[in-house]
Each structure stands twice: as C-alpha cells, then as structure tokens.
Design an enzyme around this catalytic site. Structure first.
Site, PDB file in Angstrom:
ATOM      1  CG  HIS A 132      -2.254   0.786   0.840  1.00 52.96           C
ATOM      2  ND1 HIS A 132      -2.858   0.764  -0.390  1.00 52.96           N
ATOM      3  CD2 HIS A 132      -3.014   1.623   1.592  1.00 52.96           C
ATOM      4  CE1 HIS A 132      -3.944   1.521  -0.395  1.00 52.96           C
ATOM      5  NE2 HIS A 132      -4.049   2.066   0.803  1.00 52.96           N
ATOM      6  CG  HIS A 241      -2.888   3.850   5.115  1.00 57.02           C
ATOM      7  ND1 HIS A 241      -3.921   3.155   5.707  1.00 57.02           N
ATOM      8  CD2 HIS A 241      -3.316   4.149   3.858  1.00 57.02           C
ATOM      9  CE1 HIS A 241      -4.934   3.066   4.852  1.00 57.02           C
ATOM     10  NE2 HIS A 241      -4.580   3.654   3.718  1.00 57.02           N
ATOM     11  CB  SER A 359      -2.543   7.690   9.799  1.00 53.67           C
ATOM     12  OG  SER A 359      -1.574   8.631   9.367  1.00 53.67           O
ATOM     13  CD  GLU A 548      -6.844   0.614   1.635  1.00 56.00           C
ATOM     14  OE1 GLU A 548      -6.379   1.360   2.511  1.00 56.00           O
ATOM     15  OE2 GLU A 548      -7.163   1.018   0.501  1.00 56.00           O
ATOM     16  CE1 TYR A 590      -9.309   2.581   3.899  1.00 53.37           C
ATOM     17  CE2 TYR A 590      -9.701   3.005   1.564  1.00 53.37           C
ATOM     18  CZ  TYR A 590      -8.925   3.163   2.704  1.00 53.37           C
ATOM     19  OH  TYR A 590      -7.767   3.893   2.645  1.00 53.37           O
TER      20      TYR A 590
END
Length: 785
Positions: A132, A241, A359, A548, A590
């Site tokens: 990713h 991520h 994140s 995801e 997602y």
C-alpha cells in the site's frame, strides 16, 4: 580343506569390508542430509525488481492528478516465499512494493505459472499482496475507477509487475531446500495511529473495552531457516498505511514498509546472513542504526575507510566529468548490479494487514493555515478538509518520516527475528473461492437473537470518499462524515449514472457519489467478483483479503475464523496465529464495521458493497475455515473477468529525446564544484542532460550510481538508485519538451568510507527515427572526508 578355508576367508573378508563400507555410507548420508528426517518443510525465497516508469505516469494511491512520477527514491521489489511439504501441498505468498494487488495482474501471473509449472501453482495456493505504498506508478488495475487519474491503463506499469512477480516466484521455486520456520509476535507502539477515531468510537463500548488501543499494535513475524545456510528470510504483518510520503511526492518509493525491508536486508547482509548458521548477533544492528542513520546497499564491495590527504584531494581534482558516451545496451548497468547476485540473498518483506484506518502520521492532525488541531468529527479546518493534514514523526520532512516509521518496523522485526523460538509444525493447506459481492445473501443476527437475511449491494462510493483522509485530503467542499451529500454534486453525479431507489436504500446511510458497480462503459468501473483465501502453514493461518479492513473489522474477522478453527477436537488448531493480509489478489477498497459505516467517514464511504460488507466476509471466511477443518474442497461458481483486451490507455508515448546542439546525452549540465571536498552527512549533486526514463526501465539495474576510486585507480560501484542515500530526480524544462535532465543527489552516509568519489548517470534515449540508444556520463570526482 585348504580350498574351502581359503574360500571362507575371502568371503568373510569381503563381507566385513562391505559392512564397514555400508556403515561409512550411512554416516556420510546422515551427516550430509539431516534435513531429510529433521525438517518438515521445503522453503524457498525470491525477490525481483518491479520498479515501474519513473516519468510521466500518475502515482497510485492518492488519486491526485498532479502527482506524476519524476524519479526514484529507492526501487520497488516483489518478494516471495514458497513453503512445501516434501510430498504434499505447497503455498506461495508474494509481497509487492505496490499500492495493492490487481486482479488482471494476478490472472496473468497465474497463466504464466501454469505455462511453466502446470498445475503446481494456481489461484488456490498463490497469494499476491501489496504493501500500500502511495508512491508507485499507477495504471495497472483493470477497473476504470482505479485508472482514471493515470489516463487509463499503463502497459509498462502492468508488464513490470507481471514480469517481476513471475521472476521472484521462479527464484523462490529454484531455491526450495529443506528448512524450518519459526513464528514470533510482539507490540510496536509508535508506528500507527487511528485516523478516523470518531468512527471507531461508534463501535460498541463493550467490544472496544477488550482492546487497549484503537489500532492493532501487534507485529507477527515468520522466520525462514535453511538447514545448511541458516536464516534466509522473514515476512511480517503489521498494520500501518503506506502514506509517510505525501500526495505531492513525485519520487518512486516503497514508503515506510519498503524502507523497512531494505533496512533489514542490509542488516542481514552486514551480519553475513545467509551464511553459516542460525545464530545472529545484534552487533550488525548497532552498527547499522547507531553509527549510521542512512543504511546503504551494495556495501560489501566498498574498501576499508582511509584518511583524506592533500594528495587524495589533488587526485580527485584530476578526474573531470567524462562527458556522455553511448553504451552497447542496458546489460552494461546490469553487470554492475550483478556483482552482488552470486551469493544467496536474504529476503525480508514487511506485509500489510488491517490498515484501513491506521496512519503512520503519528504526531496527529493539524490545520496547515493555523497550526491548530483539526476538527475531530470531520477532519476539517474552518469547514475545509483540504487544510487538514496528519504529521509524521519527521515533520516537515516526509523522507525523514518515512525513514523513522520504516526504522521502527525494522527494529521490531529484528527483535522478533532474533528471539523467535516457536517452531511452526503441521500441515500446509489452503482454501480459495470467488464470490459475487454485488448480491451476496448474508445472515446477520437480530436484536431478539434470531437471524435475518440481508444482501450486499453493487459497488458504490459515497460523498466522503472525495474528501480524502488526513493522510491526503481531497478538494472542493467534500467532508468526511457526510451522510447527506449536496445537490450540486448530485447533479454532476447524475451526468454519469443516477442510482436507482433499490441501490440508494441498499447503500444507506451512504449518500452515493459514484454508482460504480452499475457503470459499465467503456467497461466495468468497479469489481463485483472477488477472491477470498486462507493459507495455512502449521499453526500459522493467513487470511487473504482483497481490500483494506479497518482495525475493528480485521479483529472481528480474525476472531471469527479462529473461533471456527479452534472448535476442532483434535487440538491441531489450539495455538494458532491468525493474521490478516490486506490488499491481496485484487482490490476492492475498504471494509468497515457496520457501526463505522453509519458515520460515513472516508473508510465507510469507500466500503463499496454496503453496510453488511464485513458480515459477508465473516460468513464466507467461516465457510472456508469449516471446509479446511473437514478437509473438503470449496466450490466456486464465479470467475473474475479478464478485461486486458478492453483496456484503454491515453498516456502518450515518448515521441523522441533531444539535447541542445553540440551536447551529448550524459553530458554534465551542472557539475560538482572543482577540487571539492565534502563531509559525511552533506549532500552532493550533479545534473546531466538526459532522456525519458520510460525508454527503458533499467529493471534490476540503475539510473544513478556513486562510484569510488579504489587503490588500483579503478572506479567501483558504491551506491545506486536502490540506496536510501541516493536519489534520482528527472525533469523537463517544459511539459512537452523533448529535452530533459537527470539530477543525482547523494546524501553522504556517516559510515561511507573516506576517499575519492564521482556520480554516474545511466539512461536510454529515443531518436525521432531509429532504435533506443543507451548512454552514460560521469561528474567530476570529489573527496569525502
């Protein structure tokens, strides 16, 4: 009597010699091949370059039309392991330094494997997963919505992935040898934060109370040990991520996970792994990350450090820029790289997991205009989402943030690698099926304890999708958490496709911005047929999902599968480790929990198949797990489409390259200052007249090289464009200009040996008529002290 006695003597003597010979052979066989009895598996590792076009192509991930590749931070790799029972089943897992897996890439890789190996490797036992990164070239997926910003399909991006995946699997297959596997896991606390905490808080309080954190902090690592060579690789799964590099970055990069893989492979090389045995010290770890902040590659050919004297400075000043010259072909640069390829290599992969709401920008989200924290529920600044950005630990330097998050994962992986003691034992197995997620019936529990049948929906994206995230906010007046939409954007939407009432009701409370599942021109905009897969290696169970998953969605899926497997009375699954491998085999955006979906932040708006998507995954994965327990096959009535022949690519090709009159490709445009000396930690750069990198990707090669003068006055390669310290930047003076420049920028590592160096550029130019020509050129030499 004499004759019989003599005969008896010879027979007895011959027999005793035969006995001793047999005993000797048995001892030899036992000492040479203990793996035949001791090792439960055959293990093979492989890796290959998958760096795509470093110019003109839009990067995949942020959907930012202005984020166009223009150079290389470090190269991208495909890394694979194969585990096989000597006389039984086998599995392949491939980890890509790419944004995600692609259905059409998977289809074509499987076709090549079938042509090469027959039915040995197929859709059931091969998994292809992406890390990713948002800093790789796009255009390699087959559904329209994922290739709009790349101006359609980009054949170069596609081909280099298919070729590289095939080659890394071939290498792993050829390296299959008896070995053992170990598993270990531990917490990494400072490499990810929840970027949609308001949605996470909508999950039941009782459920949230089971977990200490609102993201998964656990890393699970498997260690591969060859019976003769010792450790040969490791793969780990951890959720964060690939967005340490920002939406404005234009250099190809594996982001934090790609960086971590390079750091660990460098560490292994400096420790002499693979080499003699399974014992590994921490000395290499200390030398790599206490002495040097910038790990290097191609390190073993560098001579020992020497002192810089006035004579060496004078020697450096005697080497002027070489001027551009033609090469016979790109194989010249490949030979430079191949100096490291004649020994077994360590393969380390940092795989993705349920990263949907995780994140790496761990310092929090702030408004770029005021410096104040963003709004909690909508991630806006005075109502504008485009001003709200997450900050990485190296803020404001995105390269430093990438290094820090990559380094944290690397350090944890080394710790788990060195302390791994639980040996994996048990069968190799797998289950795989395809499902139509656009109309899947799902049994969900009711408040009264019964069951209620619902259905998933054709794919659709909500208004909050266009708002982006705090890692890369969108534009205009979109906001996360929007459950209403607005009339203007509905009008724009309806020009493409107006969703019907059934679809609106099915997707509620998502306000539909793009009804992608029902958009079929010029071909499908979004997938409907998706693969799900379970891979088992002893007590290690990998759930391969094509999207995801958010933190809580991943937890629910893992728990549901583990609950099924541990009902087995044999005790075979009592101590299993279940990991989730995200973005695997294809991509479908997602998957949130039902509760998170109601909030309609970016992740909920990007959950394509409606509010019951997660329930559908849980139901179908439980079926796969049940079939695995019962040793039954799983039938499938679907196949994903192969739309390669339908692909449309609007990116213009390279017309031709040119230089000013009297200038050759490879000539220096801006050189290193004459008679210059640089200290470690400083940056050296030179700019060359160049050509478009799309003319030749120089796969498994390099566009940039740092060379060092050795004691025999020969220039030897020291660092290349797969190094953290060396960046290759490409530019044009104007958008449509046939002229271009390559800037090589080397930040001198603290552990670089003192000596005389120069920068070298490789490239390939395309004339208006004729074939592509390869070229090279060097800068002036300079001293490093």
């Amino acid at each position: 009597m004499e004759a019989s006695s003599c005969l008896r003597y010879h027979v007895c003597g011959f027999g005793s010699r035969m006995i001793w010979l047999c005993l000797f052979l048995v001892l030899i066989l036992q000492s040479c091949s203990p793996a035949l009895s001791d090792s439960p598996y055959l293990v093979g590792m492989g890796s290959y370059d998958i760096t795509g076009p470093a110019a003109d192509v839009n990067m995949m991930g942020y959907a930012n039309t202005e984020q166009i590749a223009s150079g290389i931070h470090f190269r991208l790799k495909a890394r694979a392991f194969i585990v096989a029972e000597p006389n039984g089943k086998r599995v392949v897992f491939v980890n890509l330094d790419a944004c995600m897996a692609s259905q059409i890439v998977t289809i074509k890789v499987l076709e090549r494997l079938k042509a090469r190996y027959g039915d040995l490797y197929n859709e059931n036992n091969v998994a292809i997963s992406g890390i990713h990164t948002h800093a790789g070239p796009g255009g390699y997926l087959q559904y329209v919505v994922y290739i709009v910003t790349s101006l359609g399909f980009v054949r170069q991006s596609f081909d280099v992935l298919v070729d590289g995946i095939e080659q890394c699997i071939v290498e792993a297959h050829n390296n299959l040898r008896p070995g053992k596997i170990y598993v270990n896991k531990g917490d990494l606390l400072d490499a990810g934060v929840n970027r949609s905490p308001s949605a996470y808080l909508n999950n039941p309080a009782e459920e949230r109370s089971k977990y200490q954190y609102n993201v998964d902090k656990e890393m699970t690592l498997i260690k591969f040990v060859d019976d003769e060579l010792g450790p040969v690789g490791s793969f780990n799964w951890f959720a964060t991520h690939g967005t340490s590099m920002s939406r404005t970055n234009s250099l190809i990069s594996g982001d934090n996970k790609g960086a971590a893989a390079r750091f660990m492979e460098d560490w292994a090389e400096q420790n002499g792994i693979p080499k003699q045995g399974a014992h590994v010290s921490n000395d290499g770890l200390e030398s790599l990350h206490k002495i040097s902040e910038l790990p290097r590659r191609v390190s073993s050919i560098i001579p020992e450090p020497n002192e810089i004297t006035d004579d060496l400075v004078q020697l450096a000043s005697s080497y002027e820029a070489s001027g551009g010259r033609r090469l016979s072909g790109s194989s010249v640069t490949r030979r430079i790289r191949s100096t490291q390829q004649n020994k077994p290599k360590f393969v380390s992969a940092f795989c993705q997991s349920n990263c949907g709401d995780v994140s790496p920008n761990v310092l929090g989200t702030f408004c770029i205009d005021t410096g104040l924290p963003c709004d909690f529920n909508h991630s806006t600044c005075n109502g504008k989402n485009e001003l709200c950005y997450g900050r990485g630990p190296g803020y404001p330097d995105e390269f430093e943030s990438t290094r820090i998050i990559g380094n944290r994962q690397f350090l944890k992986a080394v710790d788990l690698f060195n302390s791994a003691s639980e040996e994996i034992q048990g069968r190799v197995d797998y289950r795989h099926t395809y499902l139509d997620f656009s109309q899947l019936e799902v049994n969900v529990p009711t408040s009264t304890g019964g069951q209620h049948v619902v259905k998933t929906c054709p794919a659709a994206m909500g208004f909050a999708f266009a708002a982006g995230t705090t890692d890369g906010p969108g534009a205009f007046d979109f906001q996360q958490g929007d459950v209403k939409g607005n009339p203007f954007w509905r009008l724009v939407r309806n020009l493409l496709k107006t969703p019907g009432k059934e679809q609106v009701d099915c997707q509620a409370p998502k306000p539909i911005l793009l009804d992608t599942g029902e958009m079929k021109e010029p071909y499908d905009w979004a997938p409907a047929i998706l693969p799900i897969q379970i891979i088992r290696i002893g007590q290690m169970v990998i759930l391969c999902v094509p999207g995801e998953f958010t933190t809580m969605a991943g937890r629910r899926l893992r728990d549901a599968v583990k609950k099924v497997l541990t009902t087995d009375n044999s005790g075979e699954f009592n101590d299993i480790h279940v990991v989730l491998a995200g973005l695997t085999n294809t991509y479908s955006q997602y998957i949130t929990t039902f509760e998170e979906y109601q909030i309609q932040r970016y992740e909920g708006a990007s959950t394509l198949y409606g509010p019951h998507t997660l329930s559908a995954y849980i139901q179908e994965f439980q079926k796969l797990a049940t079939a695995m327990l019962a040793n039954k096959e799983v039938p499938t009535n679907f196949q994903p489409p192969d739309m390669l022949d339908k692909q449309i690519g609007l990116l213009p090709g390279v017309m031709f390259d040119s230089t000013p009159p009297g200038v050759k490709f490879g000539d220096v445009c801006s050189d290193v200052p004459a008679s210059s000396t640089f200290r470690k930690g400083s940056t050296v750069n030179a700019t060359f007249y160049s050509a478009c990198p799309r003319n030749d990707l120089l796969t498994d090669s390099t566009f940039a090289l740092v060379e060092k003068l050795d004691g025999s006055n020969n220039w030897v390669p020291a660092y290349d464009d797969d190094d953290w310290s060396l960046r290759f930047k490409w530019s044009r003076p104007a958008k449509l200009s046939p002229r271009s420049f390559a800037t090589l920028e080397w930040t001198i590592p603290e552990d670089a040996p003192s000596g005389v160096y120069r920068l070298r550029h490789f490239g390939a130019s395309k004339p208006l008529f004729g074939s592509i020509k390869h070229f090279t050129g060097t800068s002036r030499a300079f001293a490093v002290r």
